[in-house]
Design an enzyme around this catalytic site. Structure first.
Site: not given
Length: 676
Positions: A72, A212, A496, A571
C-alpha cells in the site's frame, strides 16, 4: 513412438539399452514433473492466454499454496514526491508483488488529474510501472454521481480493482453524518459498484481483526463485514494488528458465520516511535504491552526501532504461515521501502530475479494484456512508449503488421512526472558536465556511462537522456566494443547482441516460458556526425547482410535499404506448446516517430540544463542539428556480428578520403608555387 527403419533405439532387453534406461529413470526421479496444472492458463504469460483479473490470480496462488505479498502507498504532496514514488514503484516491482493499492485522500482532490492525485498515481503505477493496481474509493463527502464519475474515470484509465471503504470521519467531525445523496456504509458502495459496473471491477473491502472502533461490538462488526461480502466483495484486507492469534481468531470467526472469500492480513512494520504513535492514534488500536516495553526505551533511535520492527513482523508472518491462515501479506509501507524489502527478503518472498515474460517491460493494464510486439527503439524508454500509444484501440499481438503510419501520440511535455528523470538538475549536471567545451566532452560522458568509469569531474555517470537507468546486463556483453566506438563519436543509445538459440532461462538474455530458446539479430542504434554518415553510406554496400536506416533531425535526409512499410523481427523465441513469438521489431515508420523523441531528448533533457546563450547549450544544439540517427541490423545471427566491421570500415573510408583531400590540397599548393 520409436520410428522403424535404419535409425532405431536399442531393444529394452539388450545391454546397450540398460544405461539409457537407468539414466532416464534417475533423471525422472531427480526431476519430477508436476502435470497437475498442465492446462491451467494462469501458469502461462497473459499475452498467450488472455487477461486474468486479480480475483483469479489470488485464488490461483491460494490453490498452488504460493505465498504472495502486496503493497500500500499513499499519494505524495508534491510533483517531486510523485517522481520519487514512481521510482520506488519501479524498485519494488523487482520483488514481484501481486498488486499494490493507492489510498484515497478526500482533502487532496483524489479524483483529479494532478500529479499528486490518487487517480493519477494509481494510473501511473498500472500503466508506467507495470503493477497490478487497486484504487481506494471512499464514501466520504461525495454524492452518488461523483462516485460514479470517479469509478468511470478509473475504468477509462484501465484500473480494474477497487478497495471500497466508508472512509474516515471528515476533519473536525466526531460522528458520521448520514448523507441522503451519497453512501453511508461501504456495503452501499459495494452494491453501487456491482449495480453500475457489473463484474468489471474486482472489489476488496476492509476487515477489522479487533472490530471497527465505531462498532457496537466485535460480533456486530463481523455481521457488517459479511454484509459487504454478500453484497459482492471478492476479498478482504485487514486493518493492521500485532499478534498472530488476533488474525487467526478473526479468520476462524469469519468462516464460522459463512464468510468464505480470501482474507489477507494487513501488516505495518514499526519504523519509528513517532510513526507508530501516529498510526495507532488514527486506527485507534492498542499496542501490546510487550511491544511497547521494547519500543519506548528506543524512541530516540530510529534504526534500532526499525530493526526491531523487521524482526517483529518476520516472526509474526512466520507464525501466520505456519498456521496456514494467511495466503499472503499486505504491507502498509508508509511510502517507505527499506524495512518492507528487508522483511520480504528474509522470508524468501522477494523474487530475486523475476522472469521476464517478454524482453521489454510490460504494462499491467488489462487493455494491453495481449500485447506482445513492440518496436525496439523504445527499449530503454518503455514509459514513453506506453504514453505515446495510450489511446490505441488495439495493441499488436502475434505480429506488428504492415502499418504504414502507426498513430503515435506526440511527446511535447518531457517533464510529465512519469517521464521525468529520477535525478535532480544538480545530479545531472554533475554527471553530464557543469560546462561543456567541445563535442569530445559529450563523447566522454557516453564513454563513462558505458564503462562505469568516472567523468572528468570524477563523478560516475549512471544515466543518459535516453536511458534513466543503469545499463542492462545484456549490454555488458557489448561494453568493450561500445565504449571504444563511443570514444570515437559513435554515440550509442540502444543495442543488443546476436543470440542463436540461448535458453529462455538464461540469466542475461533469457525471456519467456521455461524450456524455450531465444534468438536475436545484432542491433545498434546511435547518433553520429554528417562526416561519418557520408563515409558510412559509401561502405554499407560492402555489407549486404546489413539493413540500415539513417535520419537527420528534420527527416529531410532519409537513407534506408529497408522496405518502407515492412517491419523486421530482431528478437524471437520458440517455446513449448505455442507459436513462435517475435516481441521486438525494427519498423521504418515507427523509427520516424522515434526520431522526433530521440532528437528532442538532446535539448529537453540535456541542453536545457545550461543557460540559453552558454557555450554548453550551443554544443548540444549543434549536435542536435547536425548529427544523424542511425540503426543497423545484422541479419545473420548465426555468425559473429559484422556491425563493428561496418564501423571500422566507415572510419577507414573517412581517413582515406581525408588523406586524398590533403594530397589534392598539397598538389594544388605545389602548382601555385610552380606557376609563381
Amino acid at each position: 513412438m520409436v520410428k522403424e527403419g535404419a535409425t532405431t533405439l536399442p531393444s529394452p532387453g539388450t545391454p546397450a539399452a540398460l544405461p539409457i534406461l537407468k539414466d532416464f529413470l534417475r533423471h525422472r526421479d531427480e526431476n519430477p514433473v508436476d502435470y497437475s496444472h498442465a492446462d491451467d492458463d494462469l501458469h502461462m504469460p497473459e499475452y498467450l492466454t488472455g487477461y486474468h483479473n486479480l480475483r483469479e490470480k489470488i485464488h490461483s496462488r491460494i490453490e498452488s499454496k504460493d505465498k504472495f505479498f502486496s503493497l500500500e502507498f499513499f499519494p505524495p504532496r508534491t510533483k517531486g514526491g510523485a517522481v520519487n514514488l514512481l521510482a520506488r514503484f519501479d524498485r519494488m516491482r523487482e520483488g514481484d508483488p501481486l498488486f499494490c493499492d493507492i489510498t484515497w485522500h478526500p482533502a487532496g482532490n483524489p479524483g483529479g488529474d494532478t500529479e499528486t492525485s490518487s487517480m493519477t498515481i494509481a494510473g501511473a503505477a498500472l500503466n508506467y510501472s507495470g503493477l497490478e493496481t487497486m484504487l481506494h474509493m471512499t464514501c466520504c463527502s461525495m454524492t452518488k454521481a461523483e462516485i460514479s464519475r470517479h469509478l468511470q474515470r478509473a475504468k477509462d484509465i484501465g484500473l480494474k480493482n477497487i478497495l471500497a471503504l466508508r472512509g474516515d470521519l471528515p476533519s473536525g467531525k466526531d460522528t458520521w453524518e448520514l448523507s441522503e445523496d451519497g453512501f453511508n456504509y461501504a456495503t452501499d458502495l459495494v452494491k453501487h459498484i456491482k449495480k453500475e459496473f457489473g463484474d468489471y471491477f474486482v472489489t476488496c473491502v476492509a476487515g477489522y481483526p479487533t472490530g471497527h472502533p465505531e462498532a457496537t461490538s466485535y460480533e456486530d462488526d463481523l455481521k457488517h463485514l459479511k454484509e459487504k461480502v454478500d453484497a459482492g466483495a471478492d476479498f478482504i484486507i485487514t486493518q493492521l494488528f500485532f499478534k498472530a492469534e488476533t488474525f487467526i481468531k478473526f479468520v476462524n470467526d469469519c468462516r464460522a458465520i459463512g464468510i468464505k472469500c480470501p482474507i489477507i492480513p494487513g501488516l505495518m512494520p514499526i519504523q519509528s516511535y513517532d510513526s507508530l504513535r501516529h498510526i495507532v492514534k488514527l486506527s485507534k488500536l492498542d499496542v501490546p504491552e510487550d511491544i511497547m516495553n521494547v519500543v519506548a526505551p528506543l524512541k530516540d533511535n530510529d534504526e534500532a526501532i526499525r530493526n526491531y520492527g523487521i524482526h517483529q513482523i518476520c516472526t509474526l508472518i512466520k507464525e501466520l504461515f505456519a498456521a496456514d491462515m494467511a495466503p499472503g501479506i499486505h504491507f502498509y509501507t508508509l511510502n517507505r521501502e527499506v524495512a518492507t524489502t528487508a522483511i520480504l527478503k528474509q522470508l524468501g518472498l522477494w523474487a530475486a530475479s523475476p522472469r521476464r515474460p517478454l524482453p521489454w517491460k510490460m504494462a499491467a493494464n488489462h487493455k494491453r494484456s495481449g500485447e506482445d510486439v513492440r518496436p525496439i527503439f523504445w527499449a530503454t524508454r518503455p514509459k514513453a512508449y506506453v504514453y505515446r500509444t495510450q489511446h490505441w484501440d488495439e495493441f499488436p499481438n502475434g505480429r506488428w503488421g504492415a502499418s504504414e503510419s502507426p498513430a503515435f501520440g506526440e511527446l511535447k511535455d518531457y517533464y510529465l512526472f512519469y517521464l521525468k528523470s529520477k535525478s535532480s538538475k544538480e545530479e545531472l549536471l554533475s554527471m553530464w558536465g557543469e560546462t561543456l567545451e567541445s563535442e569530445q566532452d559529450v563523447w566522454d560522458v557516453f564513454h563513462a556511462y558505458l564503462t562505469g568509469g568516472l567523468n572528468k569531474a570524477g563523478q560516475k555517470v549512471t544515466k543518459v537522456p535516453w536511458n534513466d537507468d543503469e545499463l542492462s546486463s545484456e549490454t555488458s556483453l557489448l561494453t568493450d566494443k561500445l565504449a571504444d566506438f563511443n570514444k570515437r563519436g559513435i554515440l550509442t543509445i540502444n543495442s543488443q547482441p546476436r543470440v542463436d538459440g540461448a535458453s529462455s532461462e538464461d540469466p542475461v538474455v533469457g525471456w519467456g516460458m521455461p524450456g524455450g530458446y531465444v534468438y536475436q539479430k545484432a542491433y545498434l542504434e546511435f547518433f553520429t556526425s554528417k562526416e561519418n554518415v557520408d563515409a558510412l553510406l559509401n561502405v554499407l554496400p560492402l555489407f549486404p547482410r546489413i539493413n540500415y536506416h539513417i535520419l537527420n533531425k528534420d527527416g529531410k535526409a532519409d537513407f534506408s535499404n529497408c522496405h518502407q512499410h515492412r517491419p523486421m523481427a530482431v528478437t524471437w523465441g520458440v517455446f513449448p506448446g505455442t507459436e513462435i513469438i517475435q516481441p521486438t521489431v525494427v519498423d521504418p515508420s515507427s523509427f520516424k516517430a522515434w526520431r522526433d523523441e530521440a532528437f528532442g531528448l538532446w535539448e529537453e533533457q540535456w541542453g536545457n540544463l545550461y543557460p540559453a546563450e552558454s557555450q554548453s547549450r550551443q554544443i548540444i544544439s549543434q549536435i542536435t542539428s547536425t548529427y544523424y540517427l542511425i540503426n543497423l541490423v545484422d541479419n545473420d545471427y548465426q555468425k559473429e556480428s559484422c556491425l563493428w566491421d561496418v564501423l571500422e570500415a566507415m572510419f577507414a573510408w573517412r581517413k582515406l578520403k581525408e588523406e586524398k583531400q590533403e594530397e589534392q590540397r598539397n598538389e594544388k599548393d605545389l602548382c601555385v608555387c610552380v606557376q609563381g
